[in-house]
Design a protein around this motif. Structure first.
Motif, short mmCIF file in Angstrom:
data_model
loop_
_atom_site.label_atom_id
_atom_site.label_comp_id
_atom_site.label_asym_id
_atom_site.label_seq_id
_atom_site.Cartn_x
_atom_site.Cartn_y
_atom_site.Cartn_z
N CYS A 140 -42.37 11.78 -71.87
CA CYS A 140 -42.34 10.90 -71.10
C CYS A 140 -41.14 10.08 -71.44
N LEU A 141 -40.45 9.55 -70.68
CA LEU A 141 -39.45 8.52 -70.98
C LEU A 141 -39.62 7.07 -70.28
N LEU A 142 -39.90 6.01 -70.71
CA LEU A 142 -40.35 4.85 -70.17
C LEU A 142 -39.39 3.75 -70.31
N LEU A 143 -38.58 3.28 -69.12
CA LEU A 143 -37.91 1.84 -69.32
C LEU A 143 -39.04 0.66 -69.40
N ASP A 144 -39.90 0.77 -68.40
CA ASP A 144 -41.03 -0.33 -68.27
C ASP A 144 -42.04 0.32 -67.14
N GLU A 145 -42.89 -0.42 -66.83
CA GLU A 145 -43.97 -0.06 -65.96
C GLU A 145 -43.69 0.80 -64.83
N LEU A 146 -42.49 0.62 -64.26
CA LEU A 146 -41.96 0.91 -63.01
C LEU A 146 -40.95 1.83 -62.92
N HIS A 147 -40.12 2.12 -64.16
CA HIS A 147 -39.01 2.93 -64.47
C HIS A 147 -39.34 3.91 -65.53
N GLY A 148 -39.19 5.24 -65.10
CA GLY A 148 -39.15 6.26 -66.07
C GLY A 148 -39.15 7.61 -65.47
N PHE A 149 -39.60 8.83 -66.17
CA PHE A 149 -39.79 10.19 -65.72
C PHE A 149 -40.24 10.73 -66.92
N ASP A 150 -40.67 12.03 -66.38
CA ASP A 150 -41.61 12.92 -67.48
C ASP A 150 -40.67 14.49 -66.98
#
Length: 66
Positions: A35-45
């Motif tokens: 999982c890669l997360l920029l913040d609570e709304l932006h990311g992907f897995d």
């Protein structure tokens, strides 16, 4: 699902993003999640069937592991 590792991406397109590896090899999916997360709304897995596939993907990132 157990989180095996977390860290921060240090360079590249995803600099400062949080990275985490989830081991579900003994669980429902029988694989591994990245999982890669920029913040609570932006990311992907991404899901990987084998640890070798996961390790190849992680090697593309410069990570400071917690």
């Amino acid at each position: 699902m157990q989180i095996s590792r977390t860290g921060t991406v240090l360079t590249g397109e995803h600099t400062s993003w949080t990275i985490s590896v989830h081991d579900d090899s003994a669980g429902e999916t029988g694989g591994y999640f990245l999982c890669l997360l920029l913040d609570e709304l932006h990311g992907f897995d991404s899901w990987f069937e084998t640890i070798e596939q996961l390790e190849r993907e992680i090697s593309e990132f410069d990570v400071r592991w917690d």
